[in-house]
Design a protein around this motif. Structure first.
Motif, PDB file in Angstrom:
ATOM      1  N   PHE A  77       0.843  -1.189   0.000  1.00  0.00           N
ATOM      2  CA  PHE A  77       0.000   0.000   0.000  1.00  0.00           C
ATOM      3  C   PHE A  77       0.882   1.245   0.000  1.00  0.00           C
ATOM      4  N   GLY A  78       0.635   2.151  -0.933  1.00  0.00           N
ATOM      5  CA  GLY A  78       1.466   3.344  -1.030  1.00  0.00           C
ATOM      6  C   GLY A  78       0.763   4.583  -0.509  1.00  0.00           C
ATOM      7  N   LEU A  79       1.509   5.377   0.269  1.00  0.00           N
ATOM      8  CA  LEU A  79       1.008   6.696   0.679  1.00  0.00           C
ATOM      9  C   LEU A  79       1.792   7.719  -0.129  1.00  0.00           C
ATOM     10  N   LEU A  80       1.113   8.386  -1.053  1.00  0.00           N
ATOM     11  CA  LEU A  80       1.801   9.337  -1.911  1.00  0.00           C
ATOM     12  C   LEU A  80       1.439  10.754  -1.519  1.00  0.00           C
ATOM     13  N   GLY A  81       2.302  11.684  -1.915  1.00  0.00           N
ATOM     14  CA  GLY A  81       1.979  13.062  -1.616  1.00  0.00           C
ATOM     15  C   GLY A  81       3.209  13.924  -1.591  1.00  0.00           C
ATOM     16  N   PRO A  82       3.025  15.221  -1.781  1.00  0.00           N
ATOM     17  CA  PRO A  82       4.168  16.130  -1.731  1.00  0.00           C
ATOM     18  C   PRO A  82       4.731  16.224  -0.310  1.00  0.00           C
ATOM     19  N   ASN A  83       5.922  16.851  -0.176  1.00  0.00           N
ATOM     20  CA  ASN A  83       6.490  17.052   1.168  1.00  0.00           C
ATOM     21  C   ASN A  83       5.505  17.829   2.033  1.00  0.00           C
ATOM     22  N   GLY A  84       5.390  17.421   3.300  1.00  0.00           N
ATOM     23  CA  GLY A  84       4.519  18.139   4.216  1.00  0.00           C
ATOM     24  C   GLY A  84       3.060  17.762   4.085  1.00  0.00           C
ATOM     25  N   LEU A  87      16.314  -1.821  -5.077  1.00  0.00           N
ATOM     26  CA  LEU A  87      15.470  -1.817  -3.878  1.00  0.00           C
ATOM     27  C   LEU A  87      14.046  -2.273  -4.213  1.00  0.00           C
ATOM     28  N   TRP A  88      13.585  -1.896  -5.405  1.00  0.00           N
ATOM     29  CA  TRP A  88      12.246  -2.363  -5.827  1.00  0.00           C
ATOM     30  C   TRP A  88      12.216  -3.882  -5.855  1.00  0.00           C
ATOM     31  N   ASP A  89      13.292  -4.492  -6.415  1.00  0.00           N
ATOM     32  CA  ASP A  89      13.364  -5.959  -6.468  1.00  0.00           C
ATOM     33  C   ASP A  89      13.280  -6.545  -5.062  1.00  0.00           C
ATOM     34  N   LEU A  90      14.027  -5.895  -4.136  1.00  0.00           N
ATOM     35  CA  LEU A  90      14.033  -6.392  -2.759  1.00  0.00           C
ATOM     36  C   LEU A  90      12.633  -6.309  -2.145  1.00  0.00           C
ATOM     37  N   ILE A  91      11.961  -5.184  -2.367  1.00  0.00           N
ATOM     38  CA  ILE A  91      10.606  -5.017  -1.818  1.00  0.00           C
ATOM     39  C   ILE A  91       9.669  -6.067  -2.422  1.00  0.00           C
ATOM     40  N   GLY A  92       9.854  -6.356  -3.717  1.00  0.00           N
ATOM     41  CA  GLY A  92       9.064  -7.402  -4.373  1.00  0.00           C
ATOM     42  C   GLY A  92       9.272  -8.757  -3.707  1.00  0.00           C
ATOM     43  N   LYS A  93      10.548  -9.052  -3.350  1.00  0.00           N
ATOM     44  CA  LYS A  93      10.852 -10.337  -2.711  1.00  0.00           C
ATOM     45  C   LYS A  93      10.166 -10.440  -1.337  1.00  0.00           C
ATOM     46  N   ILE A  94      10.182  -9.315  -0.609  1.00  0.00           N
ATOM     47  CA  ILE A  94       9.577  -9.308   0.734  1.00  0.00           C
ATOM     48  C   ILE A  94       8.061  -9.509   0.619  1.00  0.00           C
ATOM     49  N   THR A 126       5.842   4.963   1.787  1.00  0.00           N
ATOM     50  CA  THR A 126       5.584   6.342   1.357  1.00  0.00           C
ATOM     51  C   THR A 126       6.628   6.706   0.313  1.00  0.00           C
ATOM     52  N   THR A 127       6.236   7.520  -0.620  1.00  0.00           N
ATOM     53  CA  THR A 127       7.179   7.946  -1.652  1.00  0.00           C
ATOM     54  C   THR A 127       6.612   9.186  -2.334  1.00  0.00           C
ATOM     55  N   HIS A 128       7.508   9.960  -2.981  1.00  0.00           N
ATOM     56  CA  HIS A 128       6.958  10.942  -3.899  1.00  0.00           C
ATOM     57  C   HIS A 128       7.442  10.694  -5.320  1.00  0.00           C
ATOM     58  N   TYR A 129       7.858   9.447  -5.578  1.00  0.00           N
ATOM     59  CA  TYR A 129       8.151   9.039  -6.961  1.00  0.00           C
ATOM     60  C   TYR A 129       6.961   8.248  -7.484  1.00  0.00           C
ATOM     61  N   MET A 130       6.263   8.793  -8.488  1.00  0.00           N
ATOM     62  CA  MET A 130       5.050   8.146  -8.973  1.00  0.00           C
ATOM     63  C   MET A 130       5.341   6.859  -9.735  1.00  0.00           C
ATOM     64  N   ASP A 131       6.492   6.847 -10.461  1.00  0.00           N
ATOM     65  CA  ASP A 131       6.831   5.627 -11.201  1.00  0.00           C
ATOM     66  C   ASP A 131       7.043   4.466 -10.236  1.00  0.00           C
ATOM     67  N   GLU A 132       7.642   4.805  -9.080  1.00  0.00           N
ATOM     68  CA  GLU A 132       7.893   3.792  -8.071  1.00  0.00           C
ATOM     69  C   GLU A 132       6.576   3.209  -7.549  1.00  0.00           C
ATOM     70  N   ALA A 133       5.636   4.095  -7.260  1.00  0.00           N
ATOM     71  CA  ALA A 133       4.341   3.661  -6.749  1.00  0.00           C
ATOM     72  C   ALA A 133       3.644   2.776  -7.778  1.00  0.00           C
ATOM     73  N   GLU A 134       3.770   3.160  -9.056  1.00  0.00           N
ATOM     74  CA  GLU A 134       3.123   2.409 -10.121  1.00  0.00           C
ATOM     75  C   GLU A 134       3.680   0.990 -10.206  1.00  0.00           C
ATOM     76  N   LYS A 191       6.405   8.765 -25.468  1.00  0.00           N
ATOM     77  CA  LYS A 191       7.115   7.847 -26.372  1.00  0.00           C
ATOM     78  C   LYS A 191       7.200   6.476 -25.724  1.00  0.00           C
ATOM     79  N   ALA A 192       7.657   5.503 -26.495  1.00  0.00           N
ATOM     80  CA  ALA A 192       7.714   4.133 -25.983  1.00  0.00           C
ATOM     81  C   ALA A 192       8.769   3.972 -24.888  1.00  0.00           C
ATOM     82  N   ALA A 193       9.634   4.969 -24.739  1.00  0.00           N
ATOM     83  CA  ALA A 193      10.640   4.929 -23.673  1.00  0.00           C
ATOM     84  C   ALA A 193      10.814   6.336 -23.119  1.00  0.00           C
ATOM     85  N   ASN A 194      11.351   6.441 -21.887  1.00  0.00           N
ATOM     86  CA  ASN A 194      11.629   7.772 -21.354  1.00  0.00           C
ATOM     87  C   ASN A 194      13.120   7.908 -21.039  1.00  0.00           C
TER      88      ASN A 194
END
Lengths: 254, 370
Positions: free
Chosen positions: A36-43, A172-179, A189-197, A236-239
């Motif tokens: 479960f992700g908690l997203l949002g700007p600082n503060g 770290l994403w791989d590690l979180i996937g393993k857990i 919590t994160t403010h990286y949207m790609d990470e949350a996705e 585009k198909a890549a960023n």
């Protein structure tokens, strides 16, 4: 919304610091095994919300239940069954990683197997190193290892990838996937949207102490498009990050 | 029962790790062990009981047999360092510069104007350095004696008295003996107060404290492990300094380990409490330094660490004797130098106990984690 009985439920949680209303009535629940992700700007109040659940801050009002335990009444019982990785927290600098893990085991009154834990976070070769000799990514991985000493039911990760390079983030994403595969529920919590996705089954978007949207990443995106949203520039198909990873490789630099 | 055993085992482990951390911390080791030893070495080398040396320049204007004989006689006196000089003006300048204690002028007719016992005494002029009073008075005495001796020799007058000095062996109390209990007390103060303040503030600033508080450990267990660690190290530190003092510095002190350990622990509890109280009220590194200095500095200079408090003005003596480090120093000196028993040290025991109560109460009231 929730497949089974929620492992964590938060109802109308509030926190005020002086005149600042940091958290203004937050409610959500998390199913067992979910990320479960908690997203949002600082503060936005993400960290304060987590800290109240973790028993690090007093709950002004509202209800928090973790595995059926009332966090307001029994914060210490909650601490026993959760794992916590804090934002910008450090460890004693005069103990090796192995010693630190044993030390944390003693804080939970459990015996730990440092070797096994360090292998899980790929720090086997650093077993005898001090924390200050680790890179940013290694520090975060060790921090997660320390949060696993009590084999928690719920793991809280507060901005685990902030300040890491793209390679270390992906690692770290791989590690979180393993857990997650081990069946541990993860609140991140994160403010990286790609990470949350990539990581989250469901996300809650917070702003000024309130949750303003809560759903799966796909549903949130679809509903935005359904409202007639169009990107100014067709994706585009890549960023650029794909370019960066392609050129520099997936290998960790540490 | 099983739960208690488990808690005890893990508390011991936590304590063991906090000791490990201490022994790996060079700054902590420096303040608790090397600083006391360093001070002992520096002060141990300076010998405050040393005999006085007199630097004396002699301007021999006579340059005759009598003056030569006189100067030779003076050269045999150990305390004198005789320089035969040419001009008085040059030597006066050397005195002004502070490099000479006194200058003596032997006039042209030195020893030759003597006719008989009714001759008026000849004037011998000496010039001396106002700043070196002790050396000058010793030099003048020696000079007077030498001149008297010369007179006796010339007139062949028999001596009426002869002074015989016999040394009596004393207990052999030296400055290092005085210093050792003092540096033990100082080491404990640094290690306890500065140590605890340093640890708590660092933990707080680096977020270590929050990480600890996120675990189910009761904060009192962490405090207990810190206190046990530092009490153990205090006793160890005291014994090491004691051992080094006897073996390396040849100190002549009474060894009473149980009583030494008792007072060391009492002192350490007081200074640990100061540490916890300070870390409770101070937020920034600056306030911490200021408050720590307010506690440490007066005791460093007023507790009779390096010199007995007898030399202080009366008011200062009356006040400084109530300092915790004064009680600790007096108690340790009682044990190590006078070989006092516990009952003989009742005032110190009472003083330390009162301080323990006061500071412990302050620590429990003022200490907080964040």
């Amino acid at each position: 919304m929730t497949k089974s009985k929620p492992i964590l439920s938060v109802k109308d949680l509030k926190k005020t610091f002086g005149k600042i209303k940091a958290v203004r009535g937050v409610s959500f629940s998390v199913a067992e095994g979910e990320v479960f992700g908690l997203l949002g700007p600082n503060g936005a109040g993400k960290t304060t919300t987590l800290e109240m659940i973790e028993g690090l801050r007093e709950i002004d009002s509202g209800e928090v239940t973790v595995c059926g335990i009332d966090a307001k009444e029994n914060p210490d019982s909650v601490k026993k069954i959760i794992g916590v990785q804090l934002q910008s927290s450090s460890f004693f600098d005069k103990l090796s990683l192995t010693e630190l893990l044993r030390f944390f085991g003693s804080l939970y009154e459990v015996e730990v197997e440092p070797k096994k834990l360090l292998k899980e976070v790929e720090l086997t070769e650093k077993a005898k190193a001090y924390i200050k000799t680790l890179s940013g990514g290694q520090k975060q991985r060790f921090s997660i290892a320390s949060a696993l000493v009590n084999t928690p039911k719920v793991l809280f990760l507060d901005e685990p990838t902030t300040g890491l390079d793209p390679q270390a983030r992906r690692h770290l994403w791989d590690l979180i996937g393993k857990i997650k595969k081990k069946g541990i529920t993860i609140i991140i919590t994160t403010h990286y949207m790609d990470e949350a996705e990539v990581l989250c089954d469901r996300v809650a978007i917070m702003d000024s102490g309130k949750i303003i949207a809560i759903d799966t990443p796909d549903m949130l995106i679809d509903s935005l498009i359904a409202r007639g949203f169009k990107k100014r520039r067709v994706e585009k198909a890549a960023n650029l990050e794909d370019v960066f990873i392609d050129l520099t490789g997936h290998g960790l630099r540490e | 029962m099983e739960q208690y055993r488990k808690t005890l085992v893990h508390t011991l482990k936590i304590t063991m790790y906090s000791m490990k951390m201490f022994f790996r911390d060079r700054t902590a080791i420096f303040f608790s062990l090397f600083l006391p030893i360093l001070i002992m070495s520096i002060f141990g080398v300076i010998n405050f009981d040393e005999e006085v040396n007199v630097n004396m320049a002699i301007i021999d204007e006579a340059n005759n047999q009598a003056s030569e004989q006189f100067i030779n006689g003076l050269s045999d006196v150990e305390a004198l360092k005789i320089i035969e000089a040419e001009s008085l003006d040059t030597e006066l300048q050397v005195i002004e510069d502070g490099n000479l204690d006194m200058a003596v002028v032997l006039p042209k007719d030195f020893g030759t104007s003597v006719k008989d016992q009714n001759t008026r005494p000849q004037e011998i002029k000496t010039y001396y350095n106002e700043e070196s009073a002790t050396s000058v008075s010793v030099g003048t005495t020696i000079l007077n004696q030498a001149l008297d001796g010369f007179t006796h020799q010339v007139f062949n007058v028999p001596y009426l008295f002869e002074l015989k000095s016999e040394p009596v062996a004393s207990k052999g109390f030296s400055y290092v003996d005085y210093l050792i209990p003092g540096v033990i007390g100082m080491g404990i103060m640094f290690m306890s107060t500065m140590g605890v303040v340093g640890v708590i503030v660092t933990w707080r600033e680096q977020g270590i404290l929050r990480r600890l508080l996120a675990t189910p450990i009761h904060p009192s267990t962490i405090i207990t492990s810190q206190v046990v660690t530092r009490l153990t190290i205090s006793v160890l530190q005291a014994f090491i300094i004691l051992g080094l003092g006897i073996l390396v510095f040849d100190a002549n002190i009474m060894v009473n380990l149980p009583l030494t350990a008792l007072f060391v622990v009492m002192g350490a509890i007081i200074f640990l409490s100061f540490g916890f109280a300070i870390s409770g009220v101070a937020n920034s590194q600056n306030t911490v330094m200021a408050l720590t200095n307010i506690v440490i500095m007066p005791q460093l200079f007023l507790s009779g660490l390096f010199f007995p408090r007898d030399g202080f003005p009366q008011i200062l003596q009356d006040v400084s004797k109530y300092l915790p480090l004064s009680y600790l120093n007096d108690a340790l000196r009682g044990v190590m130098i006078d070989g006092s028993t516990l009952s003989a040290l009742r005032p110190e025991v009472i003083g330390l106990s009162v301080w323990i109560l006061v500071t412990f109460f302050a620590a429990t009231k003022m200490f907080r984690w964040e």
